[in-house]
Design a protein around this motif. Structure first.
Motif, PDB file in Angstrom:
ATOM      1  N   ARG A 118       0.813  -1.210   0.000  1.00  0.00           N
ATOM      2  CA  ARG A 118       0.000   0.000   0.000  1.00  0.00           C
ATOM      3  C   ARG A 118       0.854   1.271   0.000  1.00  0.00           C
ATOM      4  O   ARG A 118       2.005   1.257   0.426  1.00  0.00           O
ATOM      5  CB  ARG A 118      -0.922   0.032   1.229  1.00  0.00           C
ATOM      6  CG  ARG A 118      -1.938  -1.102   1.266  1.00  0.00           C
ATOM      7  CD  ARG A 118      -2.783  -1.062   2.521  1.00  0.00           C
ATOM      8  NE  ARG A 118      -3.672  -2.206   2.603  1.00  0.00           N
ATOM      9  CZ  ARG A 118      -4.910  -2.253   2.111  1.00  0.00           C
ATOM     10  NH1 ARG A 118      -5.407  -1.190   1.493  1.00  0.00           N
ATOM     11  NH2 ARG A 118      -5.651  -3.340   2.245  1.00  0.00           N
ATOM     12  N   ARG A 119       0.206   2.340  -0.452  1.00  0.00           N
ATOM     13  CA  ARG A 119       0.773   3.681  -0.345  1.00  0.00           C
ATOM     14  C   ARG A 119       0.401   4.266   1.024  1.00  0.00           C
ATOM     15  O   ARG A 119      -0.401   3.678   1.761  1.00  0.00           O
ATOM     16  CB  ARG A 119       0.238   4.567  -1.459  1.00  0.00           C
ATOM     17  CG  ARG A 119       0.581   4.109  -2.876  1.00  0.00           C
ATOM     18  CD  ARG A 119       0.092   5.141  -3.888  1.00  0.00           C
ATOM     19  NE  ARG A 119       0.326   4.733  -5.272  1.00  0.00           N
ATOM     20  CZ  ARG A 119      -0.524   4.054  -6.017  1.00  0.00           C
ATOM     21  NH1 ARG A 119      -1.695   3.672  -5.488  1.00  0.00           N
ATOM     22  NH2 ARG A 119      -0.240   3.739  -7.261  1.00  0.00           N
ATOM     23  N   ASP A 121      -1.607   6.562   1.842  1.00  0.00           N
ATOM     24  CA  ASP A 121      -3.042   6.819   2.006  1.00  0.00           C
ATOM     25  C   ASP A 121      -3.875   5.540   2.009  1.00  0.00           C
ATOM     26  O   ASP A 121      -5.112   5.601   2.047  1.00  0.00           O
ATOM     27  CB  ASP A 121      -3.539   7.773   0.918  1.00  0.00           C
ATOM     28  CG  ASP A 121      -3.406   7.199  -0.492  1.00  0.00           C
ATOM     29  OD1 ASP A 121      -2.953   6.044  -0.631  1.00  0.00           O
ATOM     30  OD2 ASP A 121      -3.758   7.905  -1.462  1.00  0.00           O
ATOM     31  N   SER A 123      -4.073   3.345  -0.442  1.00  0.00           N
ATOM     32  CA  SER A 123      -4.392   2.848  -1.786  1.00  0.00           C
ATOM     33  C   SER A 123      -3.421   1.743  -2.175  1.00  0.00           C
ATOM     34  O   SER A 123      -2.296   1.665  -1.669  1.00  0.00           O
ATOM     35  CB  SER A 123      -4.344   3.993  -2.798  1.00  0.00           C
ATOM     36  OG  SER A 123      -3.053   4.571  -2.850  1.00  0.00           O
ATOM     37  N   TYR A 124      -3.851   0.885  -3.084  1.00  0.00           N
ATOM     38  CA  TYR A 124      -3.052  -0.306  -3.381  1.00  0.00           C
ATOM     39  C   TYR A 124      -2.974  -0.652  -4.857  1.00  0.00           C
ATOM     40  O   TYR A 124      -2.267  -1.591  -5.227  1.00  0.00           O
ATOM     41  CB  TYR A 124      -3.603  -1.511  -2.617  1.00  0.00           C
ATOM     42  CG  TYR A 124      -5.060  -1.803  -2.895  1.00  0.00           C
ATOM     43  CD1 TYR A 124      -5.449  -2.563  -3.995  1.00  0.00           C
ATOM     44  CD2 TYR A 124      -6.063  -1.293  -2.071  1.00  0.00           C
ATOM     45  CE1 TYR A 124      -6.776  -2.817  -4.259  1.00  0.00           C
ATOM     46  CE2 TYR A 124      -7.393  -1.538  -2.326  1.00  0.00           C
ATOM     47  CZ  TYR A 124      -7.751  -2.300  -3.416  1.00  0.00           C
ATOM     48  OH  TYR A 124      -9.075  -2.539  -3.678  1.00  0.00           O
ATOM     49  N   TRP A 172       5.693   3.170  -1.553  1.00  0.00           N
ATOM     50  CA  TRP A 172       5.030   1.911  -1.248  1.00  0.00           C
ATOM     51  C   TRP A 172       5.603   1.322   0.035  1.00  0.00           C
ATOM     52  O   TRP A 172       6.587   1.817   0.576  1.00  0.00           O
ATOM     53  CB  TRP A 172       5.189   0.925  -2.401  1.00  0.00           C
ATOM     54  CG  TRP A 172       4.496   1.352  -3.653  1.00  0.00           C
ATOM     55  CD1 TRP A 172       4.999   2.137  -4.649  1.00  0.00           C
ATOM     56  CD2 TRP A 172       3.152   1.048  -4.033  1.00  0.00           C
ATOM     57  NE1 TRP A 172       4.059   2.329  -5.638  1.00  0.00           N
ATOM     58  CE2 TRP A 172       2.918   1.670  -5.287  1.00  0.00           C
ATOM     59  CE3 TRP A 172       2.121   0.303  -3.452  1.00  0.00           C
ATOM     60  CZ2 TRP A 172       1.701   1.565  -5.954  1.00  0.00           C
ATOM     61  CZ3 TRP A 172       0.906   0.194  -4.121  1.00  0.00           C
ATOM     62  CH2 TRP A 172       0.706   0.825  -5.356  1.00  0.00           C
TER      63      TRP A 172
END
Length: 469
Positions: A118-119, A121, A123-124, A172
């Motif tokens: 994931r990042r 925030d 998000s993936y 990441w």
């Protein structure tokens, strides 16, 4: 080494007829090694692996592509490498439908059981792709066992590690489990910035530790199996290791492949040297990445992987000539897209492949029928594990000779594993967390040290001295 990548995104591996045609075509081209896509997105183009079969409507029911390729290619004298996308987990636009697939059991919606990269925030997705996080110990173990199941069940000549890195972008690795582990091992507080050097170094080591574990476990099972990696060559080439540490390969996707060759982790380094001669600087970039790879090769074989799909067959011919002239092997990407006209301009694959074959083999072309029968380097290696108190990862481990000389040092991975891949024969002393273990290395291969129980004991503060004492 003269090789050809055979990917699973189009014809080539889906039916017995396709496999027979592909092997026949490869033989007519004169290659001696096939890199066959086996684990694509945490699923397999095979039947006997720990990951489920690939979901693909063109894949013949019950058909085992890897087994068929092995049978036919070995009959032609070709070696077969099982090519695996190690950290690839899936594609949101084309998900695997098996209830056993990792994204069904440890996907984005699995909460604390998610293994998805994931990042910051949360998000993936990278485009439509989903990646596994090598910083999560359970995810790393899953990736190791996926590869070992192929090695254990198929008579492959080698494995090739692809996508053995972080996704592009640098931001990441922010899964909650990886962050918690990083804090536990390093004492860091809060959430590190994507530019934090210590965080970047830690993540890079997770990739190298994953490579080390796969390599040692594979060599324990089958010492004769080649270990290869498909390695990144982003941007302008470095002149030396200091320059490499400024490259995107090292600082963005965190793939330290020169360390892998010099430590002895991989036996065959196949550069994804995907350059286009018609683009400014690319001729020099192609040649200089090849030159750099040779300069840091250690005991490894080196091959230039070229982008057949981005170039005309004539340019592919020239790139191959330059690579072979510099002393490298060669691998073409890919059988499905043997030229830019197939990839972009609607030319049929059979027509494009025939044009490529003529360009590479006729009228003084560089691809002649060559036997590649060398064996991987002989190595004496050691694999061990610490168990007990957390954290298990990040512990320094030393290997010393009988007289105390430091031979090598490493750190444990998130599951407590450590290893040394190229030690001298004789008695080795392992030192970790105040413990010592002596192991005799008397024959080539990987010796398995016993698990070492680690108990962290806090030191009581000293008593304050009263006056007059």
């Amino acid at each position: 080494m003269r090789g050809l990548w055979v990917d699973a995104f189009g014809p080539g591996l889906k039916t017995p007829a396709q496999v027979a045609q592909m092997v026949s075509d490869a033989a007519s081209l004169g290659v001696n090694t096939l890199f066959v896509q086996t684990i694509r997105r945490a699923d397999c183009f095979c039947n006997r692996a720990s990951v489920p079969r690939a979901t693909d409507s063109d894949l013949a029911p019950d058909f085992d592509p890897l087994a068929d390729v092995l049978k036919l290619a070995h009959a032609q004298g070709m070696r077969v490498f099982a090519w695996a996308s190690v950290t690839g987990a899936g594609n949101a636009a084309a998900p695997n439908t098996s209830p056993q697939h990792v994204l069904k059991t440890h996907g984005p919606a699995a909460g604390t059981e998610s293994w998805v990269n994931r990042r910051p925030d949360g998000s993936y997705l990278q485009g439509s792709d989903i990646w596994l996080d090598a910083g999560i110990p359970q995810a790393a173990e899953y990736m190791v066992q996926s590869l070992l199941s192929v090695v254990r069940n198929y008579d492959v000549d080698g494995i090739q590690l692809d996508r053995i890195r972080y996704p592009d972008g640098g931001d990441w690795g922010y899964s909650p489990q990886a962050l918690a582990r990083y804090r536990s091992e390093t004492g860091a507080k809060g959430t590190p910035l994507a530019t934090d050097p210590a965080w970047i170094d830690w993540k890079r080591e997770q990739i190298t530790a994953l490579v080390r574990r796969v390599v040692l476990e594979t060599r324990r099972l089958k010492p004769q199996v080649w270990i290869s990696a498909a390695t990144i060559t982003y941007g302008a080439p470095p002149a030396d290791l200091k320059g490499f540490q400024k490259s995107r390969t090292y600082s963005d996707v965190l793939q330290n492949w020169p360390a892998w060759t010099q430590e002895g982790l991989i036996d065959l380094n196949v550069l994804m040297n995907y350059k286009q001669d018609l683009v400014p600087n690319h001729i020099q970039w192609f040649d200089d990445w090849n030159k750099f790879a040779l300069s840091v090769r250690g005991k490894a074989e080196v091959a230039a992987g070229t982008a057949l799909y981005l170039n005309s067959p004539e340019i592919s011919r020239r790139q191959m000539q330059r690579a072979l002239g510099a002393g490298l092997g060669w691998v073409g990407y890919a059988y499905r897209t043997p030229g830019v006209d197939v990839y972009k301009h609607g030319q049929s694959q059979p027509k494009g492949f025939e044009v490529l074959r003529r360009s590479l083999t006729q009228n003084g072309g560089p691809l002649t029928s060559t036997t590649w029968d060398v064996t991987p380097p002989t190595r004496y290696a050691l694999l061990g594990r610490v168990v007990g108190s957390a954290p298990l990862g990040g512990r320094e481990v030393e290997a010393r000779s009988a007289n105390g000389l430091l031979l090598a040092s490493t750190t444990t991975d998130g599951n407590g594993y450590y290893g040394f891949v190229d030690l001298p024969m004789g008695q080795i002393e392992v030192r970790v967390a105040g413990q010592r273990w002596q192991q005799q290395l008397s024959q080539p291969g990987v010796a398995r040290a016993p698990d070492l129980l680690v108990k962290d004991i806090g030191v009581a503060p000293a008593l304050k001295q009263g006056k007059g004492k």
